[in-house]
Design an enzyme around this catalytic site. Structure first.
Site, PDB file in Angstrom:
ATOM      1  N   HIS A  32      -5.870   2.785   1.057  1.00 54.39           N
ATOM      2  CA  HIS A  32      -5.139   3.960   1.545  1.00 54.39           C
ATOM      3  C   HIS A  32      -5.904   4.719   2.639  1.00 54.39           C
ATOM      4  O   HIS A  32      -5.345   5.076   3.667  1.00 54.39           O
ATOM      5  CB  HIS A  32      -4.842   4.932   0.399  1.00 54.39           C
ATOM      6  CG  HIS A  32      -4.309   4.255  -0.834  1.00 54.39           C
ATOM      7  ND1 HIS A  32      -3.307   3.319  -0.787  1.00 54.39           N
ATOM      8  CD2 HIS A  32      -4.645   4.372  -2.148  1.00 54.39           C
ATOM      9  CE1 HIS A  32      -3.035   2.906  -2.019  1.00 54.39           C
ATOM     10  NE2 HIS A  32      -3.848   3.515  -2.856  1.00 54.39           N
TER      11      HIS A  32
ATOM     12  N   ASP B 240       0.912  -1.131   0.000  1.00 52.58           N
ATOM     13  CA  ASP B 240       0.000   0.000   0.000  1.00 52.58           C
ATOM     14  C   ASP B 240       0.952   1.181   0.000  1.00 52.58           C
ATOM     15  O   ASP B 240       1.528   1.504   1.045  1.00 52.58           O
ATOM     16  CB  ASP B 240      -0.881  -0.006   1.259  1.00 52.58           C
ATOM     17  CG  ASP B 240      -1.881   1.131   1.233  1.00 52.58           C
ATOM     18  OD1 ASP B 240      -1.505   2.221   0.764  1.00 52.58           O
ATOM     19  OD2 ASP B 240      -3.023   0.943   1.681  1.00 52.58           O
ATOM     20  N   HIS B 241       1.177   1.780  -1.169  1.00 51.57           N
ATOM     21  CA  HIS B 241       2.303   2.719  -1.251  1.00 51.57           C
ATOM     22  C   HIS B 241       2.121   3.924  -0.342  1.00 51.57           C
ATOM     23  O   HIS B 241       3.094   4.591  -0.005  1.00 51.57           O
ATOM     24  CB  HIS B 241       2.606   3.117  -2.706  1.00 51.57           C
ATOM     25  CG  HIS B 241       1.580   4.008  -3.313  1.00 51.57           C
ATOM     26  ND1 HIS B 241       0.390   3.547  -3.814  1.00 51.57           N
ATOM     27  CD2 HIS B 241       1.569   5.345  -3.492  1.00 51.57           C
ATOM     28  CE1 HIS B 241      -0.309   4.569  -4.271  1.00 51.57           C
ATOM     29  NE2 HIS B 241       0.370   5.661  -4.093  1.00 51.57           N
TER      30      HIS B 241
END
Ligand code: NAD
Length: 484
Positions: free
Chosen positions: A241, A178-179
């Site tokens: 996110h 999950d950047h």
């Protein structure tokens, strides 16, 4: 300079956009900084027939802005090999294994392998089972699998996917990207909250009125219309996110800064999410929208985008009120909004404090803003006395925004996350339990929206979403702090 971690990366989807834009530059930066020494190699695989030379040129092209010298880039790229590969074809995994074993020996890698699945998730199960069955998994080193989003499209599909992957790899070998969790300012949330007594002591319902999370993009769906039309903003942004940020903003202090303790506290928040109320009237806690042509007529609406159904009801915008059903947070709504073709690209959190308890002043709320991107830093809006006679107030803003140069030089999310994988640190990756619980929450909203088949509110492209998003807060006597 250290020797760096020994590792063989096998990247599935090596000809893709993500590999070119993010992965090769990230691996290069790790090499440049010595986190990877000479004992590393990369096998890129995808459908196209590329030669090693061509692949190495592609890699060099992707790092051209970052290189110290042509020679340095060439030496780095020489560690890369290309293997044309159809993920469904068993015999290709034998070839891949031979190449992997050969490179392991050539670069003295000691069996450490990182399998990066940078492809459509529909292939994840096939790839992981072949990796195991065709013995690409080594006995002597570590074997870690990096998985890109989306991890399923609802709880059932994500569970199916997880079961498939778990048949070959254990949870502690899986690194679900999950950047957002790799972003400096998202990681900074815990530092800010738990290293400043001033903030720690006021991080509760007695002091905080509400928290607002805005993840807005000014771009439309670009080339991703086909994927996006099936996904929508709720699945694409909220399940992962947004909910990850909610848990970081509200979790209790972990006993220690370890993967296990951090995940435990995040899970406690996700488990406590109140079921969302989703209706077609003003009681609703979640609203959606879809972008229409911009006011000046220059920017087209979502339904006119390439590969989008001209009658699509897919939401390109979501705003919601998330309630954490614990004594600590029940009375503090977390408002979230995210969408495409909004007025500005920004990721930020605005923490709105309650007015002072003295009633001496007509004070405005103190607001702490956490700027995640493109600007990074904090802003704190306080009341102070206007210079001169009397006790009139004015707002003052304390600002600690990092310079463009600092942001430019600080490691990008993918660089940090790949380094974490090299180090075996899973703190900034989503555990299956987090993914599962988030899907269950989001599925409830999806199910309701799918039953409202008649229409969707529109907003003009390049505005901050439909009016319903403002009403959501106004109903509680609140307003969005950030207005583009
Ligand atoms: P892409 O479409 O550009 O690349 C897909 C890759 O998969 C290509 O290399 C293609 O050759 C390969 N491929 C497809 N079918 C194959 C098959 N049958 N056998 C072998 N190879 C095959 O996709 P992308 O944008 O690079 O994204 C990769 C993954 O990362 C996706 O899961 C995507 O959702 C995720 N992701 C991408 C981004 C981004 O910015 N691009 C951001 C977040 C997540």
């Amino acid at each position: 300079m250290s020797q760096g971690t020994k590792a063989l990366f096998i990247i599935f989807g090596a000809t893709g956009d993500l590999a070119h834009r993010k992965l090769y530059p990230a691996i290069y930066k790790l090499y440049k900084k010595g986190f990877l020494g000479e004992s590393f190699a990369v096998i890129g695989t995808a459908r196209r027939e590329w030669s090693d030379d061509y692949y190495q040129d592609v890699v060099m092209d992707s790092i051209s802005d970052l290189t110290e010298s042509e020679d340095h880039a060439r030496t780095f790229a020489s560690h890369f090999r290309y293997q044309s590969h159809n993920v469904n074809d068993t015999k290709h995994y034998h070839t891949l294994k031979d190449l992997a074993d050969k490179l392991d020996e050539e670069y003295d890698i000691d069996g450490n392998r990182i399998f990066y699945l940078s492809m459509s998730p529909s292939f994840f199960g096939t790839i992981t089972s072949h990796l195991k069955e065709q013995n690409l998994v080594t006995e002597n080193g570590f074997n870690r699998v990096i998985i890109e989003k989306p991890f399923g499209s609802d709880f059932n599909s994500s569970k199916e996917l997880n079961d498939e992957i778990n048949a070959s790899f254990d949870e502690d070998q899986l690194y679900r990207i999950d950047h957002y969790l790799g972003k400096e300012m998202v990681q900074n949330i815990l530092a800010l909250r738990f290293s400043n007594r001033l903030i720690e002591n006021s991080w509760n319902k007695a002091s905080i009125s509400n928290i607002q999370i805005t993840l807005s993009e000014d771009l439309g769906v670009e080339e991703r219309g086909e994927y996006y039309d099936k996904s929508g903003a709720l699945r694409d942004m909220v399940q992962n996110h947004v909910l990850q940020m909610v848990s970081l903003l509200t979790m209790n202090s972990p006993k220690a800064f370890t993967t296990e303790e951090v995940r435990k506290e995040k899970m406690a928040i996700l488990n406590a999410l109140k079921d969302p109320v989703v209706t077609q009237d003003e009681d609703t806690e979640f609203v959606r929208g879809q972008y229409d042509t911009s006011i000046d007529g220059e920017t087209k609406g979502y339904r006119d985008e390439d590969k989008v159904d001209p009658e699509s009801l897919t939401e390109t915008f979501v705003a919601g009120k998330i309630i954490i059903d614990t004594d600590k947070w029940r009375d503090t709504p977390i408002y979230i909004r995210t969408g495409k073709r909004l007025a500005e690209k920004t990721s930020r959190v605005d923490v709105v404090f309650k007015p002072s308890q003295t009633a001496l002043f007509d004070d405005k709320p103190t607001v702490l803003s956490i700027l995640v991107s493109p600007n990074e830093g904090f802003k704190l809006l306080l009341n102070n006395k206007k210079i001169g006679p009397g006790m009139e107030l004015e707002s003052v803003r304390l600002s600690a925004v990092r310079s463009e140069e600092t942001v430019e030089e600080s490691p990008e999310a993918y660089e940090k996350l790949i380094l974490d994988v090299l180090n075996g640190d899973e703190t900034h990756f989503a555990h299956w339990q987090e993914v599962a619980t988030s899907w269950k929450y989001v599925d409830q909203i999806r199910k309701k929206w799918d039953s409202f088949t008649d229409s969707i509110p529109f907003y003009p492209a390049l505005t901050m979403g439909p009016d319903e998003a403002d009403t959501l807060l106004q109903n509680d006597g609140n307003n969005w702090i950030y207005k583009a």
